[in-house]
Scaffold this motif. Structure first.
Motif, PDB file in Angstrom:
ATOM      1  N   VAL A  50       0.947  -0.886  -0.167  1.00 52.03           N
ATOM      2  CA  VAL A  50      -0.007   0.373   0.253  1.00 52.03           C
ATOM      3  C   VAL A  50       0.921   1.514   0.138  1.00 52.03           C
ATOM      4  O   VAL A  50       0.455   2.124  -0.455  1.00 52.03           O
ATOM      5  N   MET A  51       1.992   1.012   0.796  1.00 50.65           N
ATOM      6  CA  MET A  51       3.088   2.054   0.647  1.00 50.65           C
ATOM      7  C   MET A  51       3.689   2.197  -0.413  1.00 50.65           C
ATOM      8  O   MET A  51       3.675   3.571  -1.538  1.00 50.65           O
ATOM      9  N   GLU A  52       3.934   0.893  -1.419  1.00 51.09           N
ATOM     10  CA  GLU A  52       4.434   1.625  -3.009  1.00 51.09           C
ATOM     11  C   GLU A  52       2.859   2.754  -3.450  1.00 51.09           C
ATOM     12  O   GLU A  52       3.249   2.971  -4.451  1.00 51.09           O
ATOM     13  N   ALA A  53       2.615   2.037  -3.723  1.00 47.35           N
ATOM     14  CA  ALA A  53       1.078   2.495  -4.172  1.00 47.35           C
ATOM     15  C   ALA A  53       0.579   4.132  -3.575  1.00 47.35           C
ATOM     16  O   ALA A  53      -0.130   5.148  -4.954  1.00 47.35           O
ATOM     17  N   ALA A  54       1.438   4.671  -2.888  1.00 45.32           N
ATOM     18  CA  ALA A  54       1.198   5.849  -2.271  1.00 45.32           C
ATOM     19  C   ALA A  54       2.103   7.281  -3.531  1.00 45.32           C
ATOM     20  O   ALA A  54       2.002   7.955  -3.302  1.00 45.32           O
ATOM     21  N   ARG A  55       3.218   6.149  -3.037  1.00 52.48           N
ATOM     22  CA  ARG A  55       3.935   7.126  -3.548  1.00 52.48           C
ATOM     23  C   ARG A  55       4.127   6.838  -5.026  1.00 52.48           C
ATOM     24  O   ARG A  55       4.691   7.986  -5.432  1.00 52.48           O
ATOM     25  N   ASP A  56       4.135   5.577  -5.146  1.00 52.39           N
ATOM     26  CA  ASP A  56       4.085   5.563  -6.771  1.00 52.39           C
ATOM     27  C   ASP A  56       2.972   6.259  -7.543  1.00 52.39           C
ATOM     28  O   ASP A  56       2.395   7.067  -9.296  1.00 52.39           O
ATOM     29  N   ASN A  57       1.785   6.596  -6.757  1.00 50.69           N
ATOM     30  CA  ASN A  57       0.706   8.166  -7.428  1.00 50.69           C
ATOM     31  C   ASN A  57       0.502   9.250  -6.805  1.00 50.69           C
ATOM     32  O   ASN A  57       0.284  10.040  -6.614  1.00 50.69           O
ATOM     33  N   ASN A  58       2.242   9.492  -6.410  1.00 47.33           N
ATOM     34  CA  ASN A  58       2.589  10.754  -5.815  1.00 47.33           C
ATOM     35  C   ASN A  58       1.101  11.258  -4.402  1.00 47.33           C
ATOM     36  O   ASN A  58       0.919  12.716  -4.779  1.00 47.33           O
ATOM     37  N   ILE A  59       0.584  10.250  -3.295  1.00 45.11           N
ATOM     38  CA  ILE A  59       0.068  10.528  -2.464  1.00 45.11           C
ATOM     39  C   ILE A  59       0.219  11.625  -1.327  1.00 45.11           C
ATOM     40  O   ILE A  59       1.754  10.756  -0.153  1.00 45.11           O
ATOM     41  N   SER A  60      -0.112  12.526  -1.397  1.00 46.41           N
ATOM     42  CA  SER A  60       0.790  13.491   0.136  1.00 46.41           C
ATOM     43  C   SER A  60      -0.072  12.870   1.347  1.00 46.41           C
ATOM     44  O   SER A  60      -0.979  12.617   1.284  1.00 46.41           O
ATOM     45  N   GLY A  68      10.432   0.920   2.849  1.00 46.09           N
ATOM     46  CA  GLY A  68      10.016   0.248   2.716  1.00 46.09           C
ATOM     47  C   GLY A  68      10.230  -0.614   3.660  1.00 46.09           C
ATOM     48  O   GLY A  68      10.015  -2.523   4.001  1.00 46.09           O
ATOM     49  N   ALA A  69      11.310  -0.379   4.248  1.00 47.20           N
ATOM     50  CA  ALA A  69      11.976  -1.687   5.422  1.00 47.20           C
ATOM     51  C   ALA A  69      11.095  -2.288   6.344  1.00 47.20           C
ATOM     52  O   ALA A  69      12.002  -2.771   7.161  1.00 47.20           O
ATOM     53  N   CYS A  70      10.498  -1.265   7.517  1.00 40.41           N
ATOM     54  CA  CYS A  70       9.920  -1.731   8.152  1.00 40.41           C
ATOM     55  C   CYS A  70      10.766  -1.231   9.481  1.00 40.41           C
ATOM     56  O   CYS A  70      10.669  -1.679   9.985  1.00 40.41           O
ATOM     57  N   ALA A  71      11.091   0.060   8.967  1.00 41.52           N
ATOM     58  CA  ALA A  71      11.922   0.769  10.069  1.00 41.52           C
ATOM     59  C   ALA A  71      12.049   2.327  10.314  1.00 41.52           C
ATOM     60  O   ALA A  71      12.993   2.697  10.924  1.00 41.52           O
ATOM     61  N   SER A 108      -3.876   1.644  13.577  1.00 46.39           N
ATOM     62  CA  SER A 108      -2.846   2.138  12.885  1.00 46.39           C
ATOM     63  C   SER A 108      -2.045   0.534  12.767  1.00 46.39           C
ATOM     64  O   SER A 108      -2.210  -0.238  12.879  1.00 46.39           O
ATOM     65  N   ARG A 109      -1.413   1.159  11.348  1.00 45.20           N
ATOM     66  CA  ARG A 109      -0.727   0.090   9.849  1.00 45.20           C
ATOM     67  C   ARG A 109       0.099   0.872   9.609  1.00 45.20           C
ATOM     68  O   ARG A 109       0.206   1.930   9.123  1.00 45.20           O
ATOM     69  N   LEU A 110       1.279   0.335   8.986  1.00 47.12           N
ATOM     70  CA  LEU A 110       2.537   0.661   8.449  1.00 47.12           C
ATOM     71  C   LEU A 110       1.989   0.276   6.643  1.00 47.12           C
ATOM     72  O   LEU A 110       1.683  -1.102   6.472  1.00 47.12           O
ATOM     73  N   THR A 111       1.789   0.813   5.717  1.00 52.51           N
ATOM     74  CA  THR A 111       1.179   0.472   4.802  1.00 52.51           C
ATOM     75  C   THR A 111       2.940  -0.070   3.761  1.00 52.51           C
ATOM     76  O   THR A 111       1.929  -0.829   3.593  1.00 52.51           O
ATOM     77  N   CYS A 112       4.170   0.053   4.475  1.00 54.91           N
ATOM     78  CA  CYS A 112       4.981  -0.739   3.888  1.00 54.91           C
ATOM     79  C   CYS A 112       4.395  -2.391   4.583  1.00 54.91           C
ATOM     80  O   CYS A 112       5.117  -2.973   3.361  1.00 54.91           O
ATOM     81  N   GLN A 113       3.506  -2.693   5.636  1.00 48.76           N
ATOM     82  CA  GLN A 113       3.617  -3.870   5.299  1.00 48.76           C
ATOM     83  C   GLN A 113       2.357  -4.423   5.261  1.00 48.76           C
ATOM     84  O   GLN A 113       1.862  -5.979   5.763  1.00 48.76           O
ATOM     85  N   VAL A 114       1.906  -4.026   4.082  1.00 47.17           N
ATOM     86  CA  VAL A 114       0.663  -4.318   3.877  1.00 47.17           C
ATOM     87  C   VAL A 114       0.995  -4.528   2.030  1.00 47.17           C
ATOM     88  O   VAL A 114       0.224  -3.403   1.386  1.00 47.17           O
ATOM     89  N   ARG A 115       0.448  -5.869   1.851  1.00 50.64           N
ATOM     90  CA  ARG A 115       0.384  -6.088   0.633  1.00 50.64           C
ATOM     91  C   ARG A 115      -0.667  -6.710   0.241  1.00 50.64           C
ATOM     92  O   ARG A 115      -1.804  -6.662   0.201  1.00 50.64           O
TER      93      ARG A 115
END
Length: 132
Positions: A50-60, A68-71, A108-115
């Motif tokens: 879900v994080m990559e989706a936001a990044r790839d679509n320029n979601i602020s 995306g390393a959960c760090a 709460s979720r970290l979007t990098c951890q949701v495929r």
């Protein structure tokens, strides 16, 4: 010989096109809601986070400082309550990183951890006021 080669090429062409059609057939839609209420509905390829989706679509509102390393916790969102039980459970690392997020709660979720899977079609997430 020549006839066999033609058959192989035809079979390969049909198979190759069927794989292409399967990949293009369905892209789940995810709605990102910024803290100010702005909605962004985007189509996302299955397998991305879900994080990559936001990044790839320029979601602020999704900074994703660690890529995306959960760090970090800069891809933190609040999942719509109707989706919480439909997502895979948080692992220990995500739980630990959420402690550093801005005002985390049970949504709460970290979007990098949701495929993204086909089952996530219609997912709604809200961004926090800020990322830290």
């Amino acid at each position: 010989s020549h006839k066999n080669l033609e058959k192989v090429l035809v079979i390969f062409f049909v198979y190759d096109n069927s794989q292409k059609n399967n990949m293009e057939s369905f892209m789940p839609k995810i709605t990102f809601i910024e803290h100010n209420g702005t909605h962004h509905e985007v189509e996302v390829a299955v397998g991305l986070s879900v994080m990559e989706a936001a990044r790839d679509n320029n979601i602020s509102g999704i900074e994703a400082d660690c890529g995306g390393a959960c760090a970090c916790s800069t891809c933190h969102v609040y999942v719509d309550a109707s989706w919480v039980e439909k997502l895979p459970a948080k692992d220990a690392m995500e739980e630990d990183m959420l402690d550093f997020a801005w005002e985390p709660n049970e949504l709460s979720r970290l979007t990098c951890q949701v495929r993204v899977t086909e089952d996530l079609d219609g997912l709604v997430v809200r961004m926090p006021e800020k990322q830290i």
